[in-house]
Design a protein around this motif. Structure first.
Motif, PDB file in Angstrom:
ATOM      1  N   SER A   4       1.181  -1.389  -0.009  1.00  0.00           N
ATOM      2  CA  SER A   4       0.066  -0.332  -0.223  1.00  0.00           C
ATOM      3  C   SER A   4       1.004   1.213   0.154  1.00  0.00           C
ATOM      4  O   SER A   4       1.649   1.549   0.677  1.00  0.00           O
TER       5      SER A   4
ATOM      6  N   SER B  42       0.953   3.982   1.459  1.00  0.00           N
ATOM      7  CA  SER B  42       0.163   4.333   2.892  1.00  0.00           C
ATOM      8  C   SER B  42       1.426   4.058   2.930  1.00  0.00           C
ATOM      9  O   SER B  42       1.566   4.530   4.625  1.00  0.00           O
ATOM     10  N   ASP B  43       1.667   2.883   3.329  1.00  0.00           N
ATOM     11  CA  ASP B  43       2.308   1.711   4.266  1.00  0.00           C
ATOM     12  C   ASP B  43       3.092   2.069   4.222  1.00  0.00           C
ATOM     13  O   ASP B  43       4.568   1.543   4.221  1.00  0.00           O
ATOM     14  N   GLU B  44       3.372   2.479   5.631  1.00  0.00           N
ATOM     15  CA  GLU B  44       4.887   2.955   6.197  1.00  0.00           C
ATOM     16  C   GLU B  44       5.854   1.944   5.842  1.00  0.00           C
ATOM     17  O   GLU B  44       7.227   2.304   6.394  1.00  0.00           O
ATOM     18  N   ARG B  45       5.453   1.538   6.562  1.00  0.00           N
ATOM     19  CA  ARG B  45       6.525  -0.343   6.968  1.00  0.00           C
ATOM     20  C   ARG B  45       7.357  -0.670   5.421  1.00  0.00           C
ATOM     21  O   ARG B  45       8.027  -1.083   5.186  1.00  0.00           O
ATOM     22  N   TYR B  46       6.825  -0.308   4.787  1.00  0.00           N
ATOM     23  CA  TYR B  46       7.604  -0.566   3.363  1.00  0.00           C
ATOM     24  C   TYR B  46       7.668   0.568   2.506  1.00  0.00           C
ATOM     25  O   TYR B  46       8.888  -0.028   1.358  1.00  0.00           O
ATOM     26  N   SER B  47       7.667   2.019   2.589  1.00  0.00           N
ATOM     27  CA  SER B  47       7.825   2.847   1.356  1.00  0.00           C
ATOM     28  C   SER B  47       9.117   2.474   1.218  1.00  0.00           C
ATOM     29  O   SER B  47       9.364   3.030   0.330  1.00  0.00           O
ATOM     30  N   ARG B  48      10.359   2.845   2.267  1.00  0.00           N
ATOM     31  CA  ARG B  48      11.415   2.775   1.749  1.00  0.00           C
ATOM     32  C   ARG B  48      12.053   1.976   0.726  1.00  0.00           C
ATOM     33  O   ARG B  48      13.027   1.434  -0.030  1.00  0.00           O
TER      34      ARG B  48
END
Length: 870
Positions: free
Chosen positions: A236, A238-244
């Motif tokens: 997603s 909006s999913d900060e866990r994966y944004s990087r």
RNA sequence: GGGCGCGUAGCUCAGCGGGAGAGCGCUCGCCUCACACGCGAGAGGUCGCUGGUUCGAACCCAGCCGCGCCCACCA
């Protein structure tokens, strides 16, 4: 004068039905002339049964409903055509024939396509007439002389015409798109042929190592075998866990493919691990995402349901289940499964084969429905297309049309309408025949059966030719069905009809109940819950859904028809044999009432004007009201109330009351007046009952005095207000109440059967009816209380009382017991009424007439109690 | 996840704002000259539960409980 047939005290359907049906057929009344005028015509196209099918309860119910409409129209003098024919039913028929071949140790592949088709035609020769014969047994007045089949040459060319036309308009197109693949039947199927079933699966957490070498992304999947076709990972936005990680890549285990990690709104960060493996080749959502992001579409599961050469060698050729186990084992070996949990979810299955649907990307033909849906939506909105009952079916229909999607119309079958499409290299030609020149090859696929069914109401009448049949009987009036094919068939006929003929193919769509097995399950052959309508008509073994087992009596077609109409309303119902029995009893009652009348009446014509007594005027009046009410119910497709009202009115008013009242005059030598009224009552009953119970009514009709034609083409009655007589109805209402009260008295007091109770009638409004009251209530009514006799009781009746005198009919002690009970009841009524009237709100706010009525009732109860206490 | 429907007499179902209905089953009495597949008389319902609206609710509204169906491919 009395026919020999009238000596039977039982109506015997088995003896009558064949004979009567032959009369109708000989008269040719089921086959109206195609005059070319729509005015004065009426038509219904039967939902075509499968050619090789046999009659089930749904056919019987729907068939009866339509037959009622058609017979009613015919009696109204319209040219009524019930368009008959059968459907080639692609998948269903092909499977039957394949099974038959299997019994011979053959497969269709061994025969080849042409010889297989020959076998199907042979099969149709053998089994095609079964359902026709069964419809006849039901009494269905279909136009058997003009039978159609969806594989008739003319019908085939209509189908080709439509396909070509829609192709030219750009609605029909070929595309490589994700479809519902049925691995059992090895064909694509449409969305509507898919059903969701709840399945217990395992959700696997699989680690996909990052390309960078720093860790892994864990994805959740219930179908690990499809990972072989993964082409990306999505998270997603909006999913900060994966944004990087977005923009980086992972490496697909077991395969080694590089999977870009991308962001897409479809992904729900709260489900599973929040990271989704993307398999555009085997998942509809992933397919969409793939197209959005321009991903590669890899197919690892083939049309045979086995792993393809696109997968690593060790998995190739495996069945899906096998491959799943192998993939899981391989992943475990590499330590990449970080968890599992049981997971219950809904999974698409093929409605036809029951197999789990395999979503595949496949080159198929589609029909874009968006433009076609518009006028179909408008028609339901503006009321030119009416569902009955309107709610909820109009909404159901509209919801589907408003969210309509492209329809996959090609099928990889051998039995059906072959696509009118030719290919040569990159060239495509659509049309009835191959273009000039060498090397054109016809597309091997056939059309979805519902594509050809969609043309039914007009292709059966010769469309696209402007035949007299088409001009006379199109558009049709009614399309009757159960709700299960509103989308599959009804909506598509509307869309095609408007598009191709410019008119709605029908205006009224009654949606009837689905009849369930007595235990509430679906009626189905495979479950053993089906009941064969013919065994109810002709007798036969009771299926095991009945605990008691045994045999069905031969109820007869009229009984089944009545029963089905009586038990079916708008909601689903359990099959109720009692209703069928009720129908049989009604047929028998009608038969016996007819015997009474026909063996006694004088040589006169039916004549409502012959009424000479109150009861005559009453029954004549009641019959007009009944006619009006039943006509209204039938026109509104409210069959169940119509049929139950007919039952009640005939049984209780005509038989229990009127025939009993008429007997003394009927048995007199000169009985012309009462004969005229009796014949009128019988005639009217036969007319009103005929659409529902055509056999008994036609049989009795043939026994009426005087030359007359068939009841089936006699004139449906129109209510005549001149014959209404409210005064007689009121008088008879009082009479029935009085007779009821007097009979109850007899019963409660234990009066000896056959011995009249003595009494004196002290009441207004019974002048003419005095002797009748005495006779039917079994009282001996005297002028006044004789000198020296002590009255035992007063029986309250409308307009006064009957004073009971001592007689040898019963012991007076019983009388006192009864009086006391009656006092109790009246005290209760008085208290209730007083309480109501003491309520200020009621007195102030209720309508004046309601309050007044309550006051009158209270007064009446007090008066009755006073009389009892005297 | 959305939507729709149903829960009324022992059974199968009507009724959907003014005193609870049908058929079958049950009880009692009748082979009464059309019909015992019949005739007459009865017994039997807190109309799923809880609130609300109303002078008045099985019927309208809300919530709950229990069934069922349709649509929808959150791994």
């Amino acid at each position: 004068m009395a026919d020999d047939r009238l000596t039977r005290t039982r109506y015997e359907p088995a003896e009558v039905e064949g004979r009567v049906f032959a009369l109708w057929e000989e008269a040719g009344i089921f086959h109206p002339e195609a005059t070319g005028e729509r005015e004065g015509s009426y038509s219904i196209a039967v939902p075509p049964p499968n050619v090789t099918g046999s009659l089930h309860m749904g056919h019987a119910l729907n068939g009866t409903l339509q037959d009622v409409c058609i017979r009613l129209a015919r009696m109204r003098g319209l040219r009524a055509k019930w368009i008959y024919g059968t459907d080639h039913a692609g998948i269903a028929t092909q499977r039957q024939v394949e099974r038959a071949l299997a019994d011979e140790g053959l497969t269709k592949e061994e025969l080849g396509r042409e010889r297989f088709a020959e076998r199907v035609w042979q099969w149709r020769e053998q089994h095609g007439s079964t359902i026709t014969e069964q419809f006849k047994r039901l009494g269905a007045s279909l136009d058997y002389e003009d039978e159609r089949f969806t594989m008739d040459p003319a019908y085939v060319s209509a189908v080709v015409h439509v396909f070509t036309r829609l192709y030219e308009k750009g609605y029909v197109y070929r595309d490589n798109y994700m479809v519902n693949w049925d691995p059992g039947l090895r064909t694509a199927i449409s969305d509507l042929e898919v059903e969701q079933r709840t399945v217990e699966d395992t959700l696997y957490m699989v680690d996909y190592p990052l390309e960078s070498g720093s860790g892994a992304v864990t994805v959740a999947t219930v179908r690990p075998e499809t990972m072989l076709a993964d082409t990306a990972i999505a998270v997603s936005p909006s999913d900060e866990r994966y944004s990087r990680l977005v923009g980086e890549a992972a490496i697909l285990p077991l395969v080694g493919r590089r999977l870009p990690i991308l962001a897409d709104d479809y992904v729900d960060p709260d489900f599973g691990t929040g990271a989704l493996k993307i398999t555009p080749g085997h998942d509809p959502h992933d397919f969409e995402i793939g197209r959005r992001h321009g991903l590669e579409e890899i197919t690892v599961i083939g049309e045979d349901g086995r792993i393809t050469d696109a997968a690593p060698e060790r998995f190739r050729g495996m069945e899906v289940e096998e491959a799943r186990a192998a993939v899981v084992a391989a992943l475990r070996e590499e330590g990449l499964i970080s968890g599992t949990r049981p997971y219950e979810h809904d999974v698409p299955h093929s409605h036809r084969s029951g197999r789990r649907i395999e979503p595949l990307i496949s080159l198929q033909w589609f029909c874009d429905m968006s433009e076609l849906a518009k006028p179909a939506i408008a028609a339901a909105r503006d009321g030119s297309l009416r569902f009955h009952p309107e709610r909820p079916w109009t909404g159901v229909y509209l919801d589907w049309l408003e969210n309509i999607r492209p329809w996959c119309i090609s099928r990889q079958l051998w039995w059906g309408h072959q696509l009118p499409v030719w290919y040569r290299g990159e060239e495509t030609h659509v049309g009835p025949e191959a273009p000039e020149g060498e090397g054109w090859e016809r597309d091997a696929d056939v059309l979805d059966t519902w594509f050809s069914s969609g043309l039914w109401p007009f292709a059966t009448l010769g469309w696209p030719e402007g035949t007299p049949e088409l001009r006379t009987f199109y558009p049709t009036n009614v399309l009757s069905t159960a709700r299960d094919i509103i989308f599959l068939w009804v909506a598509r006929m509307v869309m095609f009809g408007v598009e191709l003929t410019g008119e709605l193919p029908f205006t009224d769509v009654p949606i009837h109940s689905v009849v369930q097995a007595p235990d509430g399950r679906r009626m189905s052959k495979s479950l053993g819950t089906g009941i064969d309508p013919l065994q109810l008509i002709g007798g036969g073994e009771r299926p095991p859904v009945y605990a008691e087992g045994g045999e069905f009596p031969a109820y007869g077609a009229d009984a089944l028809r009545f029963g089905l109409m009586a038990m079916s309303s708008s909601q689903d119902v359990r099959f109720n044999e009692e209703r069928v029995r009720q129908g049989r009893d009604l047929a028998n009652k009608l038969w016996n009432a007819s015997r009474l009348v026909l063996t006694r009446v004088g040589d006169v014509a039916p004549d409502p004007q012959a009424a000479e007594t109150v009861e005559d005027r009453w029954i004549v009046s009641r019959l007009e009201r009944l006619t009006d009410s039943v006509t209204g119910q039938l026109d509104a497709f409210r069959l169940s109330p119509a049929v139950l009202e007919l039952y009640g009115a005939f049984w209780s008013e005509v038989c229990d009351w009127y025939l009993e009242l008429a007997k003394p005059r009927l048995y007199e030598p000169s009985n012309d007046a009462v004969s005229g009224v009796l014949l009128h009552a019988l005639e009217r009953t036969l007319l009103l009952l005929h659409p529902v119970m055509p056999f008994v009514t036609e049989e009795v009709w043939s026994l009426l005095p005087g030359a007359r034609g068939l009841l089936a083409v006699s004139t449906w009655p129109v209510p005549d207000d001149e014959l209404l007589d409210p005064g007689a109805e009121e008088a008879m209402g009082r009479f029935f109440a009085a007779a009821g009260a007097m009979r109850s008295y007899r019963d409660e007091v234990g009066a000896r059967p056959g011995t009249p109770v003595r009494g004196v009638l002290e009441a207004e409004g019974y002048d003419e009816l005095h002797p009748q009251l005495a006779r039917l209530a079994q009282f001996q009514l005297e002028q006044s209380v004789p000198e020296g006799e002590e009255p035992l009781a007063d029986i309250e009746i409308p307009g006064g009382v009957v004073t009971v005198l001592p007689s040898d009919a019963f012991d007076p002690g019983e009388g006192e017991r009864r009086r006391e009970a009656e006092r109790e009841r009246l005290r209760g009524e008085i208290e209730r009424a007083e309480r109501k009237l003491a309520n200020e709100g009621f007195v102030k706010k209720a309508p004046a007439e309601v309050v007044e009525a309550e006051r009158r009732k209270l007064e009446a109860f007090r008066e009755a109690l006073r009389r009892l206490d005297e």
